[in-house]
Write a protein that holds these residues in place. Structure first.
Motif, PDB file in Angstrom:
ATOM      1  N   TYR A  50      43.636  37.179  33.008  1.00 14.95           N
ATOM      2  CA  TYR A  50      42.275  36.663  32.865  1.00 14.95           C
ATOM      3  C   TYR A  50      41.475  36.913  34.140  1.00 14.95           C
ATOM      4  O   TYR A  50      40.255  36.981  34.112  1.00 14.95           O
ATOM      5  CB  TYR A  50      42.273  35.163  32.555  1.00 14.95           C
ATOM      6  CG  TYR A  50      42.776  34.838  31.179  1.00 14.95           C
ATOM      7  CD1 TYR A  50      42.026  35.171  30.055  1.00 14.95           C
ATOM      8  CD2 TYR A  50      43.995  34.207  30.995  1.00 14.95           C
ATOM      9  CE1 TYR A  50      42.489  34.875  28.779  1.00 14.95           C
ATOM     10  CE2 TYR A  50      44.469  33.905  29.728  1.00 14.95           C
ATOM     11  CZ  TYR A  50      43.708  34.245  28.627  1.00 14.95           C
ATOM     12  OH  TYR A  50      44.178  33.959  27.374  1.00 14.95           O
ATOM     13  N   LEU A  51      42.178  37.024  35.277  1.00 16.59           N
ATOM     14  CA  LEU A  51      41.558  37.311  36.570  1.00 16.59           C
ATOM     15  C   LEU A  51      42.316  38.439  37.250  1.00 16.59           C
ATOM     16  O   LEU A  51      43.529  38.554  37.093  1.00 16.59           O
ATOM     17  CB  LEU A  51      41.640  36.096  37.513  1.00 16.59           C
ATOM     18  CG  LEU A  51      40.800  34.868  37.244  1.00 16.59           C
ATOM     19  CD1 LEU A  51      41.105  33.796  38.292  1.00 16.59           C
ATOM     20  CD2 LEU A  51      39.328  35.193  37.232  1.00 16.59           C
ATOM     21  N   THR A  52      41.588  39.235  38.018  1.00 15.10           N
ATOM     22  CA  THR A  52      42.243  40.212  38.886  1.00 15.10           C
ATOM     23  C   THR A  52      42.565  39.515  40.208  1.00 15.10           C
ATOM     24  O   THR A  52      42.084  38.408  40.468  1.00 15.10           O
ATOM     25  CB  THR A  52      41.318  41.404  39.176  1.00 15.10           C
ATOM     26  OG1 THR A  52      40.174  40.925  39.908  1.00 15.10           O
ATOM     27  CG2 THR A  52      40.872  42.095  37.885  1.00 15.10           C
ATOM     28  N   THR A  53      43.345  40.161  41.025  1.00 20.62           N
ATOM     29  CA  THR A  53      43.649  39.599  42.338  1.00 20.62           C
ATOM     30  C   THR A  53      42.367  39.411  43.137  1.00 20.62           C
ATOM     31  O   THR A  53      42.179  38.395  43.811  1.00 20.62           O
ATOM     32  CB  THR A  53      44.633  40.515  43.090  1.00 20.62           C
ATOM     33  OG1 THR A  53      45.791  40.675  42.282  1.00 20.62           O
ATOM     34  CG2 THR A  53      45.029  39.918  44.423  1.00 20.62           C
ATOM     35  N   ARG A  54      41.462  40.364  43.062  1.00 21.80           N
ATOM     36  CA  ARG A  54      40.177  40.266  43.778  1.00 21.80           C
ATOM     37  C   ARG A  54      39.337  39.114  43.227  1.00 21.80           C
ATOM     38  O   ARG A  54      38.746  38.346  43.972  1.00 21.80           O
ATOM     39  CB  ARG A  54      39.416  41.590  43.662  1.00 21.80           C
ATOM     40  CG  ARG A  54      38.069  41.577  44.322  1.00 21.80           C
ATOM     41  CD  ARG A  54      38.215  41.496  45.833  1.00 21.80           C
ATOM     42  NE  ARG A  54      36.904  41.551  46.439  1.00 21.80           N
ATOM     43  CZ  ARG A  54      36.489  40.695  47.357  1.00 21.80           C
ATOM     44  NH1 ARG A  54      37.298  39.777  47.815  1.00 21.80           N
ATOM     45  NH2 ARG A  54      35.288  40.797  47.859  1.00 21.80           N
ATOM     46  N   SER A  55      39.301  38.978  41.895  1.00 20.30           N
ATOM     47  CA  SER A  55      38.557  37.877  41.281  1.00 20.30           C
ATOM     48  C   SER A  55      39.142  36.530  41.683  1.00 20.30           C
ATOM     49  O   SER A  55      38.409  35.557  41.850  1.00 20.30           O
ATOM     50  CB  SER A  55      38.565  38.007  39.762  1.00 20.30           C
ATOM     51  OG  SER A  55      37.897  39.157  39.352  1.00 20.30           O
ATOM     52  N   LEU A  56      40.460  36.486  41.835  1.00 19.59           N
ATOM     53  CA  LEU A  56      41.118  35.253  42.271  1.00 19.59           C
ATOM     54  C   LEU A  56      40.549  34.783  43.603  1.00 19.59           C
ATOM     55  O   LEU A  56      40.225  33.606  43.769  1.00 19.59           O
ATOM     56  CB  LEU A  56      42.629  35.462  42.375  1.00 19.59           C
ATOM     57  CG  LEU A  56      43.432  34.326  43.013  1.00 19.59           C
ATOM     58  CD1 LEU A  56      43.348  33.067  42.177  1.00 19.59           C
ATOM     59  CD2 LEU A  56      44.874  34.753  43.225  1.00 19.59           C
ATOM     60  N   GLU A  57      40.427  35.691  44.551  1.00 25.18           N
ATOM     61  CA  GLU A  57      39.887  35.332  45.872  1.00 25.18           C
ATOM     62  C   GLU A  57      38.473  34.766  45.741  1.00 25.18           C
ATOM     63  O   GLU A  57      38.116  33.803  46.427  1.00 25.18           O
ATOM     64  CB  GLU A  57      39.857  36.556  46.778  1.00 25.18           C
ATOM     65  CG  GLU A  57      41.215  37.099  47.134  1.00 25.18           C
ATOM     66  CD  GLU A  57      41.134  38.427  47.881  1.00 25.18           C
ATOM     67  OE1 GLU A  57      40.020  38.822  48.293  1.00 25.18           O
ATOM     68  OE2 GLU A  57      42.180  39.070  48.053  1.00 25.18           O
ATOM     69  N   ILE A  58      37.697  35.339  44.860  1.00 27.64           N
ATOM     70  CA  ILE A  58      36.308  34.901  44.672  1.00 27.64           C
ATOM     71  C   ILE A  58      36.267  33.517  44.026  1.00 27.64           C
ATOM     72  O   ILE A  58      35.553  32.618  44.492  1.00 27.64           O
ATOM     73  CB  ILE A  58      35.542  35.953  43.844  1.00 27.64           C
ATOM     74  CG1 ILE A  58      35.414  37.246  44.661  1.00 27.64           C
ATOM     75  CG2 ILE A  58      34.183  35.429  43.410  1.00 27.64           C
ATOM     76  CD1 ILE A  58      34.958  38.453  43.867  1.00 27.64           C
ATOM     77  N   VAL A  59      37.044  33.330  42.977  1.00 28.83           N
ATOM     78  CA  VAL A  59      37.056  32.040  42.281  1.00 28.83           C
ATOM     79  C   VAL A  59      37.647  30.950  43.178  1.00 28.83           C
ATOM     80  O   VAL A  59      37.188  29.802  43.161  1.00 28.83           O
ATOM     81  CB  VAL A  59      37.793  32.147  40.930  1.00 28.83           C
ATOM     82  CG1 VAL A  59      37.953  30.783  40.276  1.00 28.83           C
ATOM     83  CG2 VAL A  59      37.054  33.108  39.998  1.00 28.83           C
ATOM     84  N   GLU A  60      38.641  31.303  43.984  1.00 29.77           N
ATOM     85  CA  GLU A  60      39.206  30.315  44.920  1.00 29.77           C
ATOM     86  C   GLU A  60      38.142  29.791  45.884  1.00 29.77           C
ATOM     87  O   GLU A  60      38.135  28.598  46.213  1.00 29.77           O
ATOM     88  CB  GLU A  60      40.360  30.930  45.716  1.00 29.77           C
ATOM     89  CG  GLU A  60      41.646  31.013  44.962  1.00 29.77           C
ATOM     90  CD  GLU A  60      42.756  31.707  45.744  1.00 29.77           C
ATOM     91  OE1 GLU A  60      43.928  31.364  45.500  1.00 29.77           O
ATOM     92  OE2 GLU A  60      42.467  32.588  46.579  1.00 29.77           O
ATOM     93  N   HIS A 111      32.456  37.403  31.950  1.00 31.19           N
ATOM     94  CA  HIS A 111      33.560  38.344  31.755  1.00 31.19           C
ATOM     95  C   HIS A 111      34.426  37.944  30.562  1.00 31.19           C
ATOM     96  O   HIS A 111      34.902  38.803  29.819  1.00 31.19           O
ATOM     97  CB  HIS A 111      34.415  38.462  33.021  1.00 31.19           C
ATOM     98  CG  HIS A 111      33.896  39.486  33.962  1.00 31.19           C
ATOM     99  ND1 HIS A 111      33.122  39.169  35.036  1.00 31.19           N
ATOM    100  CD2 HIS A 111      34.025  40.834  33.956  1.00 31.19           C
ATOM    101  CE1 HIS A 111      32.800  40.281  35.669  1.00 31.19           C
ATOM    102  NE2 HIS A 111      33.324  41.302  35.030  1.00 31.19           N
ATOM    103  N   ASP A 112      34.620  36.667  30.378  1.00 31.58           N
ATOM    104  CA  ASP A 112      35.406  36.201  29.250  1.00 31.58           C
ATOM    105  C   ASP A 112      34.696  36.528  27.941  1.00 31.58           C
ATOM    106  O   ASP A 112      35.307  37.027  26.994  1.00 31.58           O
ATOM    107  CB  ASP A 112      35.664  34.699  29.375  1.00 31.58           C
ATOM    108  CG  ASP A 112      36.675  34.209  28.371  1.00 31.58           C
ATOM    109  OD1 ASP A 112      37.765  34.823  28.276  1.00 31.58           O
ATOM    110  OD2 ASP A 112      36.388  33.227  27.671  1.00 31.58           O
ATOM    111  N   LEU A 113      33.395  36.288  27.894  1.00 38.31           N
ATOM    112  CA  LEU A 113      32.626  36.597  26.686  1.00 38.31           C
ATOM    113  C   LEU A 113      32.554  38.099  26.441  1.00 38.31           C
ATOM    114  O   LEU A 113      32.616  38.556  25.296  1.00 38.31           O
ATOM    115  CB  LEU A 113      31.217  36.004  26.785  1.00 38.31           C
ATOM    116  CG  LEU A 113      31.145  34.478  26.798  1.00 38.31           C
ATOM    117  CD1 LEU A 113      29.720  34.017  27.064  1.00 38.31           C
ATOM    118  CD2 LEU A 113      31.691  33.885  25.511  1.00 38.31           C
ATOM    119  N   LEU A 114      32.432  38.885  27.513  1.00 37.52           N
ATOM    120  CA  LEU A 114      32.397  40.337  27.363  1.00 37.52           C
ATOM    121  C   LEU A 114      33.723  40.872  26.838  1.00 37.52           C
ATOM    122  O   LEU A 114      33.741  41.839  26.066  1.00 37.52           O
ATOM    123  CB  LEU A 114      32.044  41.006  28.688  1.00 37.52           C
ATOM    124  CG  LEU A 114      30.594  40.865  29.136  1.00 37.52           C
ATOM    125  CD1 LEU A 114      30.410  41.448  30.530  1.00 37.52           C
ATOM    126  CD2 LEU A 114      29.647  41.509  28.148  1.00 37.52           C
TER     127      LEU A 114
END
Length: 125
Positions: free
Chosen positions: A50-60, A94-97
């Protein structure tokens, strides 16, 4: 999200930030079974793609900003709230897309294979 926008309209940035953190929590709860807190849940989101490693850093970063408002009385700036809002809206988008893309894949005609006797044609410009 409507309640978060209402908090922003009232210049309640701390409340908006806590609401944004709650949206991330709800996202994890809907995607995962038995989420184990924010850190564990975010790792599970990566493990389940559901998340990439890069997205993880952003969401964190967004989660940490929410934690600061909820637990350390941090009153974020408008710029900080807007950054977290962008992160959360992007997560939802991103989830909706992904759902839209899956629908497209199911409904558009497939390209004929070479075994069908038709040569693949280049798209016209």
């Amino acid at each position: 999200m409507k309640e978060i926008y209402t908090a922003l309209d009232a210049d309640s940035r701390r409340l908006a930030m806590m609401g944004l953190r709650a949206v991330i929590d709800l996202f994890m709860a809907r995607k995962l079974e038995g989420s184990s807190g924010f850190a564990g849940g975010l790792r599970q989101l990566v493990a389940q793609n559901y998340l990439t490693t890069r997205s993880l850093e952003i969401v964190e970063a967004a989660v940490e900003a929410g934690h600061a408002s909820a637990h350390r009385a941090h009153n974020p700036t408008a710029i900080q709230v807007n950054a977290v809002m962008d992160i959360v809206e992007n997560l939802i988008q991103h989830d909706l897309l992904a759902e839209s893309a899956a629908s497209l894949r199911r409904t558009i005609p497939r390209r004929p294979s070479k075994e069908d006797g038709e040569a693949e044609k280049e798209p016209s410009e």
